[in-house]
Design an enzyme around this catalytic site. Structure first.
Site, PDB file in Angstrom:
ATOM      1  CD  GLU A  21       9.861  53.252  -1.952  1.00  0.00           C
ATOM      2  OE1 GLU A  21       8.688  52.836  -1.859  1.00  0.00           O
ATOM      3  OE2 GLU A  21      10.189  54.217  -2.666  1.00  0.00           O
ATOM      4  CB  SER A 152       8.126  52.999   1.530  1.00  0.00           C
ATOM      5  OG  SER A 152       7.740  52.146   0.474  1.00  0.00           O
ATOM      6  CE1 TYR A 219       5.086  48.369   1.957  1.00  0.00           C
ATOM      7  CE2 TYR A 219       6.555  49.970   2.969  1.00  0.00           C
ATOM      8  CZ  TYR A 219       5.725  49.594   1.929  1.00  0.00           C
ATOM      9  OH  TYR A 219       5.520  50.449   0.865  1.00  0.00           O
ATOM     10  NE  ARG A 258      -1.999  53.669  -1.854  1.00  0.00           N
ATOM     11  CZ  ARG A 258      -0.712  53.337  -1.839  1.00  0.00           C
ATOM     12  NH1 ARG A 258      -0.301  52.178  -2.309  1.00  0.00           N
ATOM     13  NH2 ARG A 258       0.176  54.185  -1.353  1.00  0.00           N
ATOM     14  CG  ASP A 260      -1.623  57.226  -0.643  1.00  0.00           C
ATOM     15  OD1 ASP A 260      -2.463  56.339  -0.875  1.00  0.00           O
ATOM     16  OD2 ASP A 260      -0.395  57.039  -0.693  1.00  0.00           O
ATOM     17  CD  GLU A 274       2.984  59.031  -2.151  1.00  0.00           C
ATOM     18  OE1 GLU A 274       3.618  58.632  -3.148  1.00  0.00           O
ATOM     19  OE2 GLU A 274       3.397  58.918  -0.988  1.00  0.00           O
ATOM     20  CG  ASN A 276       2.183  54.225  -5.105  1.00  0.00           C
ATOM     21  OD1 ASN A 276       2.613  53.661  -6.098  1.00  0.00           O
ATOM     22  ND2 ASN A 276       2.616  53.964  -3.892  1.00  0.00           N
ATOM     23  N   GLY A 280       1.718  48.666  -4.077  1.00  0.00           N
ATOM     24  CA  GLY A 280       2.352  47.439  -3.627  1.00  0.00           C
ATOM     25  C   GLY A 280       1.465  46.206  -3.673  1.00  0.00           C
TER      26      GLY A 280
END
Length: 310
Positions: A21, A152, A219, A258, A260, A274, A276, A280
């Site tokens: 990543e 990612s 992305y 964050r 998810d 997960e 994080n 990002g």
């Protein structure tokens, strides 16, 4: 002229590293550096390569307050290695601590902790061969195969009976440290929410342009739509936000992180995918979008994260 701000004499933004990543990290770092320039904060941009430990160690005793802004994604930037070096050297850094990062990055261990405190996770576990994936498919029908410690959406596959399990196993192993896990596929809507300290941000509904919220969807500009607030019932929104705080506390997360989720309306099942610890800051990232909905600009969010490291 760059000057001291909020007691911070210099911010060093870390990018790159040993992760697949790394390109995402550089995109996040570019956004952070641009924000610091607009804010007039003295800063440097460091690529995490070579003898980076000695470079960090050389800053011990530097006058003023130096903060390392961790814009790394995956690998040693997110699994506790960089955090551990900073802690050993007495250096300030953004994000969660070594134990929290190491635990959150290991999705198998994190699953056990989350389940123990009442956070719902999909049925699953670590696998050591492609044949084991076939056994899970026979048992569950549709599964997700992914790296235990990747991010990612790299190396992630959604499989059903008849799929190429060997290909999926090797893709997942290559995208992380080699460890692979499988989970029951949760049908329904993709949700996420960011947390800033104790403040839970609005829930985002993610609508990818592809069948799966993959690397390209994450992305590429236009690769996904971020709907804020998410189009789910109010009680589901409240549950997402409560579970996000509970998950973060269980893993020991601090600063900005964050969480998810996927929500299956048919079964009324909300499962955490997960946590994080290093969200990002790319042009398509979720945390800045959520912060914007509560009136926090990108630059203000960057400064909040840096101040949280003090």
């Amino acid at each position: 002229m760059m000057a001291e701000r909020n007691g911070v004499s210099r911010v060093i933004v870390l990018q790159g590293g040993d992760s697949p990543e790394a390109s995402v990290s550089r995109s996040s770092a570019a956004g952070v550096v641009a924000a610091l320039a607009r804010l007039g904060v003295a800063h440097d941009l460091w690529e995490l390569d070579g003898d980076w430990v000695s470079r960090l160690a050389a800053l011990q005793g530097e006058p003023g307050i130096v903060v390392f802004c961790n814009a790394l994604h995956g690998g040693m930037g997110e699994n506790g290695v960089v955090q551990g070096v900073c802690e050993a050297l007495g250096l300030r850094y953004t994000g969660s601590s070594l134990p929290a990062c190491a635990l959150a990055m290991d999705k198998v261990r994190a699953r056990h902790v989350l389940a123990a405190v009442g956070v719902h996770v999909a049925e699953g576990g670590e696998v050591f061969s492609a044949e084991e994936i076939e056994d899970w498919i026979l048992r569950l029908g549709k599964v997700v195969v992914k790296p235990v410690d990747g991010g990612s959406s790299l190396g992630v596959s959604i499989l059903e009976k008849g799929a190429d399990v060997a290909k999926a196993f090797h893709a997942a192993a290559k995208a992380g440290s080699g460890r692979v896990m499988v989970e029951d596929f949760i049908a329904g809507v993709e949700l996420t929410t960011g947390v800033l300290g104790t403040q839970v941000l609005p829930v985002i509904e993610i609508v990818p342009s592809h069948a799966m919220y993959d690397f390209e969807s994450k992305y590429t500009v236009g690769g996904s739509e971020h709907i804020i607030p998410a189009r789910v019932p109010h009680d589901v929104t409240a549950h997402v936000q409560h579970m996000a705080l509970l998950a973060g506390r269980a893993l020991g997360c601090t600063g900005a992180y964050r969480v998810d989720f996927r929500y299956d309306e048919r079964l009324d099942f909300l499962g955490v995918l997960e946590v994080n610890t290093l969200p990002g800051f790319t042009p398509t990232s979720l945390l800045p979008d959520a912060a914007g909905k509560v009136g926090m600009t990108y630059d203000e969010l960057v400064m909040w994260i840096i101040k949280a490291a003090l």
